[in-house]
Design a protein around this motif. Structure first.
Motif, PDB file in Angstrom:
ATOM      1  N   MET A 117       0.804  -0.956   0.326  1.00 16.40           N
ATOM      2  CA  MET A 117       0.115  -0.121  -0.234  1.00 16.40           C
ATOM      3  C   MET A 117       0.923   0.968   0.111  1.00 16.40           C
ATOM      4  O   MET A 117       2.132   1.079   0.335  1.00 16.40           O
ATOM      5  CB  MET A 117      -1.219  -0.024   1.390  1.00 16.40           C
ATOM      6  CG  MET A 117      -1.839   1.084   1.144  1.00 16.40           C
ATOM      7  SD  MET A 117      -1.301   2.789   1.609  1.00 16.40           S
ATOM      8  CE  MET A 117      -0.384   2.491   3.713  1.00 16.40           C
ATOM      9  N   ILE A 118       1.108   1.790  -0.764  1.00 12.53           N
ATOM     10  CA  ILE A 118       1.196   3.261  -1.110  1.00 12.53           C
ATOM     11  C   ILE A 118       0.297   4.894  -0.738  1.00 12.53           C
ATOM     12  O   ILE A 118      -0.830   4.892  -2.094  1.00 12.53           O
ATOM     13  CB  ILE A 118       2.070   3.140  -2.178  1.00 12.53           C
ATOM     14  CG1 ILE A 118       3.577   2.681  -2.332  1.00 12.53           C
ATOM     15  CG2 ILE A 118       2.458   5.239  -2.108  1.00 12.53           C
ATOM     16  CD1 ILE A 118       4.197   3.038  -3.503  1.00 12.53           C
ATOM     17  N   LEU A 119       0.445   5.469   0.363  1.00 12.60           N
ATOM     18  CA  LEU A 119      -0.499   6.087   0.303  1.00 12.60           C
ATOM     19  C   LEU A 119       0.475   8.083   0.106  1.00 12.60           C
ATOM     20  O   LEU A 119       1.267   8.118   0.642  1.00 12.60           O
ATOM     21  CB  LEU A 119      -1.090   7.243   1.681  1.00 12.60           C
ATOM     22  CG  LEU A 119      -2.027   7.824   2.258  1.00 12.60           C
ATOM     23  CD1 LEU A 119      -3.230   7.963   0.931  1.00 12.60           C
ATOM     24  CD2 LEU A 119      -2.453   8.632   2.813  1.00 12.60           C
ATOM     25  N   SER A 120      -0.100   8.503  -1.054  1.00 12.24           N
ATOM     26  CA  SER A 120       1.281   9.571  -1.410  1.00 12.24           C
ATOM     27  C   SER A 120       0.640  10.816  -1.550  1.00 12.24           C
ATOM     28  O   SER A 120      -0.306  11.042  -2.018  1.00 12.24           O
ATOM     29  CB  SER A 120       2.381   9.210  -2.941  1.00 12.24           C
ATOM     30  OG  SER A 120       2.595  10.239  -2.934  1.00 12.24           O
ATOM     31  N   HIS A 121       0.686  11.722   0.246  1.00 16.89           N
ATOM     32  CA  HIS A 121       0.691  12.862  -0.350  1.00 16.89           C
ATOM     33  C   HIS A 121       1.165  13.922  -1.571  1.00 16.89           C
ATOM     34  O   HIS A 121       0.946  14.854  -1.942  1.00 16.89           O
ATOM     35  CB  HIS A 121       1.056  13.502   1.170  1.00 16.89           C
ATOM     36  CG  HIS A 121       0.152  13.219   2.607  1.00 16.89           C
ATOM     37  ND1 HIS A 121      -0.335  12.829   2.332  1.00 16.89           N
ATOM     38  CD2 HIS A 121       0.748  11.468   3.488  1.00 16.89           C
ATOM     39  CE1 HIS A 121      -1.172  11.929   3.473  1.00 16.89           C
ATOM     40  NE2 HIS A 121      -0.307  11.507   3.631  1.00 16.89           N
ATOM     41  N   LYS A 122       2.878  13.701  -1.331  1.00 19.45           N
ATOM     42  CA  LYS A 122       3.536  14.360  -2.759  1.00 19.45           C
ATOM     43  C   LYS A 122       2.385  14.654  -4.004  1.00 19.45           C
ATOM     44  O   LYS A 122       2.543  15.463  -5.016  1.00 19.45           O
ATOM     45  CB  LYS A 122       4.833  13.905  -2.372  1.00 19.45           C
ATOM     46  CG  LYS A 122       5.629  14.174  -3.659  1.00 19.45           C
ATOM     47  CD  LYS A 122       6.816  13.837  -3.945  1.00 19.45           C
ATOM     48  CE  LYS A 122       7.726  14.602  -4.770  1.00 19.45           C
ATOM     49  NZ  LYS A 122       9.586  14.111  -5.006  1.00 19.45           N
ATOM     50  N   HIS A 123       1.787  12.653  -4.426  1.00 18.69           N
ATOM     51  CA  HIS A 123       1.239  13.261  -5.749  1.00 18.69           C
ATOM     52  C   HIS A 123      -0.156  12.574  -5.376  1.00 18.69           C
ATOM     53  O   HIS A 123      -0.976  12.779  -6.438  1.00 18.69           O
ATOM     54  CB  HIS A 123       1.875  12.061  -6.529  1.00 18.69           C
ATOM     55  CG  HIS A 123       3.473  11.980  -7.182  1.00 18.69           C
ATOM     56  ND1 HIS A 123       4.181  13.097  -7.395  1.00 18.69           N
ATOM     57  CD2 HIS A 123       4.676  11.261  -6.563  1.00 18.69           C
ATOM     58  CE1 HIS A 123       4.672  13.264  -7.757  1.00 18.69           C
ATOM     59  NE2 HIS A 123       5.469  12.398  -6.944  1.00 18.69           N
ATOM     60  N   SER A 124      -0.550  13.005  -4.183  1.00 15.52           N
ATOM     61  CA  SER A 124      -2.283  12.978  -4.420  1.00 15.52           C
ATOM     62  C   SER A 124      -3.186  11.281  -4.886  1.00 15.52           C
ATOM     63  O   SER A 124      -3.934  11.473  -5.336  1.00 15.52           O
ATOM     64  CB  SER A 124      -2.492  14.360  -5.157  1.00 15.52           C
ATOM     65  OG  SER A 124      -1.892  15.175  -3.865  1.00 15.52           O
ATOM     66  N   LEU A 178      -3.435   7.732  -3.591  1.00 17.99           N
ATOM     67  CA  LEU A 178      -3.387   5.538  -2.388  1.00 17.99           C
ATOM     68  C   LEU A 178      -3.763   5.074  -3.977  1.00 17.99           C
ATOM     69  O   LEU A 178      -4.791   4.497  -4.598  1.00 17.99           O
ATOM     70  CB  LEU A 178      -4.602   6.153  -1.455  1.00 17.99           C
ATOM     71  CG  LEU A 178      -5.188   4.582  -1.057  1.00 17.99           C
ATOM     72  CD1 LEU A 178      -3.573   4.614  -0.533  1.00 17.99           C
ATOM     73  CD2 LEU A 178      -6.742   4.896  -0.224  1.00 17.99           C
ATOM     74  N   PHE A 179      -2.737   3.859  -3.314  1.00 22.95           N
ATOM     75  CA  PHE A 179      -2.641   2.716  -4.262  1.00 22.95           C
ATOM     76  C   PHE A 179      -2.962   1.360  -3.154  1.00 22.95           C
ATOM     77  O   PHE A 179      -2.314   1.195  -2.650  1.00 22.95           O
ATOM     78  CB  PHE A 179      -1.002   2.160  -4.706  1.00 22.95           C
ATOM     79  CG  PHE A 179      -1.209   1.046  -5.517  1.00 22.95           C
ATOM     80  CD1 PHE A 179      -1.620   0.507  -6.451  1.00 22.95           C
ATOM     81  CD2 PHE A 179      -0.180   0.445  -5.425  1.00 22.95           C
ATOM     82  CE1 PHE A 179      -1.540  -0.174  -7.092  1.00 22.95           C
ATOM     83  CE2 PHE A 179      -0.247  -1.470  -5.549  1.00 22.95           C
ATOM     84  CZ  PHE A 179      -0.891  -1.313  -6.705  1.00 22.95           C
ATOM     85  N   ILE A 180      -3.960   0.796  -4.029  1.00 24.16           N
ATOM     86  CA  ILE A 180      -4.282  -0.363  -2.705  1.00 24.16           C
ATOM     87  C   ILE A 180      -3.235  -1.620  -3.459  1.00 24.16           C
ATOM     88  O   ILE A 180      -4.111  -1.938  -5.084  1.00 24.16           O
ATOM     89  CB  ILE A 180      -6.115  -0.329  -2.387  1.00 24.16           C
ATOM     90  CG1 ILE A 180      -6.311   1.114  -1.848  1.00 24.16           C
ATOM     91  CG2 ILE A 180      -6.435  -1.693  -2.319  1.00 24.16           C
ATOM     92  CD1 ILE A 180      -5.384   0.765  -0.428  1.00 24.16           C
ATOM     93  N   LYS A 181      -2.619  -2.289  -2.379  1.00 28.11           N
ATOM     94  CA  LYS A 181      -2.399  -3.947  -2.965  1.00 28.11           C
ATOM     95  C   LYS A 181      -2.970  -4.834  -3.349  1.00 28.11           C
ATOM     96  O   LYS A 181      -3.518  -4.800  -1.332  1.00 28.11           O
ATOM     97  CB  LYS A 181      -0.679  -3.909  -2.311  1.00 28.11           C
ATOM     98  CG  LYS A 181       0.140  -4.912  -3.229  1.00 28.11           C
ATOM     99  CD  LYS A 181       1.486  -4.839  -1.601  1.00 28.11           C
ATOM    100  CE  LYS A 181       2.325  -6.368  -2.466  1.00 28.11           C
ATOM    101  NZ  LYS A 181       2.850  -6.287  -1.545  1.00 28.11           N
ATOM    102  N   GLY A 182      -3.821  -5.288  -3.981  1.00 29.87           N
ATOM    103  CA  GLY A 182      -4.953  -6.929  -4.166  1.00 29.87           C
ATOM    104  C   GLY A 182      -3.918  -7.442  -4.215  1.00 29.87           C
ATOM    105  O   GLY A 182      -2.096  -7.375  -3.982  1.00 29.87           O
ATOM    106  N   ARG A 183      -3.880  -9.395  -3.986  1.00 32.72           N
ATOM    107  CA  ARG A 183      -2.998 -10.429  -4.157  1.00 32.72           C
ATOM    108  C   ARG A 183      -2.901 -11.049  -5.702  1.00 32.72           C
ATOM    109  O   ARG A 183      -3.998 -10.759  -6.212  1.00 32.72           O
ATOM    110  CB  ARG A 183      -3.316 -10.938  -2.871  1.00 32.72           C
ATOM    111  CG  ARG A 183      -3.423 -11.119  -0.910  1.00 32.72           C
ATOM    112  CD  ARG A 183      -3.498 -12.190  -0.502  1.00 32.72           C
ATOM    113  NE  ARG A 183      -3.439 -11.555   1.025  1.00 32.72           N
ATOM    114  CZ  ARG A 183      -4.236 -11.053   1.645  1.00 32.72           C
ATOM    115  NH1 ARG A 183      -5.643 -10.560   1.326  1.00 32.72           N
ATOM    116  NH2 ARG A 183      -4.028 -10.953   3.125  1.00 32.72           N
TER     117      ARG A 183
END
Length: 269
Positions: free
Chosen positions: A1-8, A10-15
């Protein structure tokens, strides 16, 4: 998972959708206040060498520093013992749901892009079965097994209900309104990643996905030959929401194997 404030975003990592590869690609562009969760140590060292690092997933900076040092030293077994990927240890972890990130993180969804990866349910289960055969000895090279062994591993998944681990749709469900939602298709990853990077204003960055945890995808095992009829029926029923979901199905072209071995919808490949 990545939540980037810099680039606005949210990447949710599925399996079993190639999420680790996407995290390795995106992490080097993240800022110091972004949340980047750890990945497998053998892949983490590759990400570190590319300029990306996990950060802000734990309230104790000393823990994060210790994990990074173990990875840099090649002490992968000790790094695994820290259990930084567990949902029972630290607030932010790899396979978090959108809803849990919304609960724990300080950000405004309406100002962010939500992104996640989808993949044909049959392919996810085949990938999971293949990984179960080889992951204990994973060293960064492709995990390739023969069809007969993968079929036996698939059978174990159904006997133990572990095939349900491939159900990612609940990770992606949200009641919040995001500025944008971008669905990345595992089957068309390079094209969709290019679109995502363009959307983020990173169009000048070349698309070279650092593939991780590769399995037997090059052999392109088909659902017809890898599953029994009973297993196909279970998948069709259990993953019906993914097959029938307008966004997931139309965007990804997920085919279903019907009662007589025919594909309902678009063909595989």
């Amino acid at each position: 998972m990545i939540l980037s404030h810099k680039h606005s975003f949210l990447f949710i990592k599925g399996r079993k959708v190639g999420g680790t590869s996407i995290e390795m690609l995106l992490a080097p562009f993240c800022g110091p206040s972004d949340i980047v969760t750890p990945i497998s140590p053998v892949d983490e060292i590759r990400r570190l060498n590319a300029g990306g690092a996990p950060r802000n997933y734990c309230p104790d900076p000393a823990v994060e520093a210790r994990y990074l040092q173990l990875v840099r030293d090649g002490s992968f077994d000790e790094a695994r013992i820290m259990r930084v990927h567990s949902d029972k240890v630290y607030p932010f972890f790899n396979h978090m749901s959108v809803a849990l990130v919304e609960q724990l993180a300080n950000f405004v969804p309406s100002e962010f892009t939500l992104a996640y990866v989808v993949r044909n349910p049959y392919a996810k289960i085949i990938s999971l079965a293949n990984m179960n055969l080889s992951f204990s000895g994973y060293s960064g090279v492709p995990m390739e097994n023969n069809a007969a062994d993968i079929r036996r591993s698939i059978q174990k998944l159904f006997e133990t209900d572990q095939f349900l681990l491939a159900r990612n749709i609940y990770l992606y469900q949200t009641k919040m309104a995001y500025q944008h939602q971008i669905i990345l298709r595992q089957e068309h990853m390079v094209r969709d990643i290019r679109h995502f990077l363009n959307h983020l204003g990173l169009e000048q960055i070349g698309v070279e996905i650092p593939y991780a945890k590769q399995g037997s995808i090059r052999k392109k095992y088909s659902a017809r030959t890898m599953f029994t009829r009973e297993q196909l029926d279970i998948v069709n029923s259990t993953f019906a929401d993914e097959f029938n979901n307008k966004d997931l199905c139309i965007t990804s072209g997920f085919p279903r194997v019907g009662r007589f071995g025919k594909l309902a919808g678009k063909s595989l490949g």
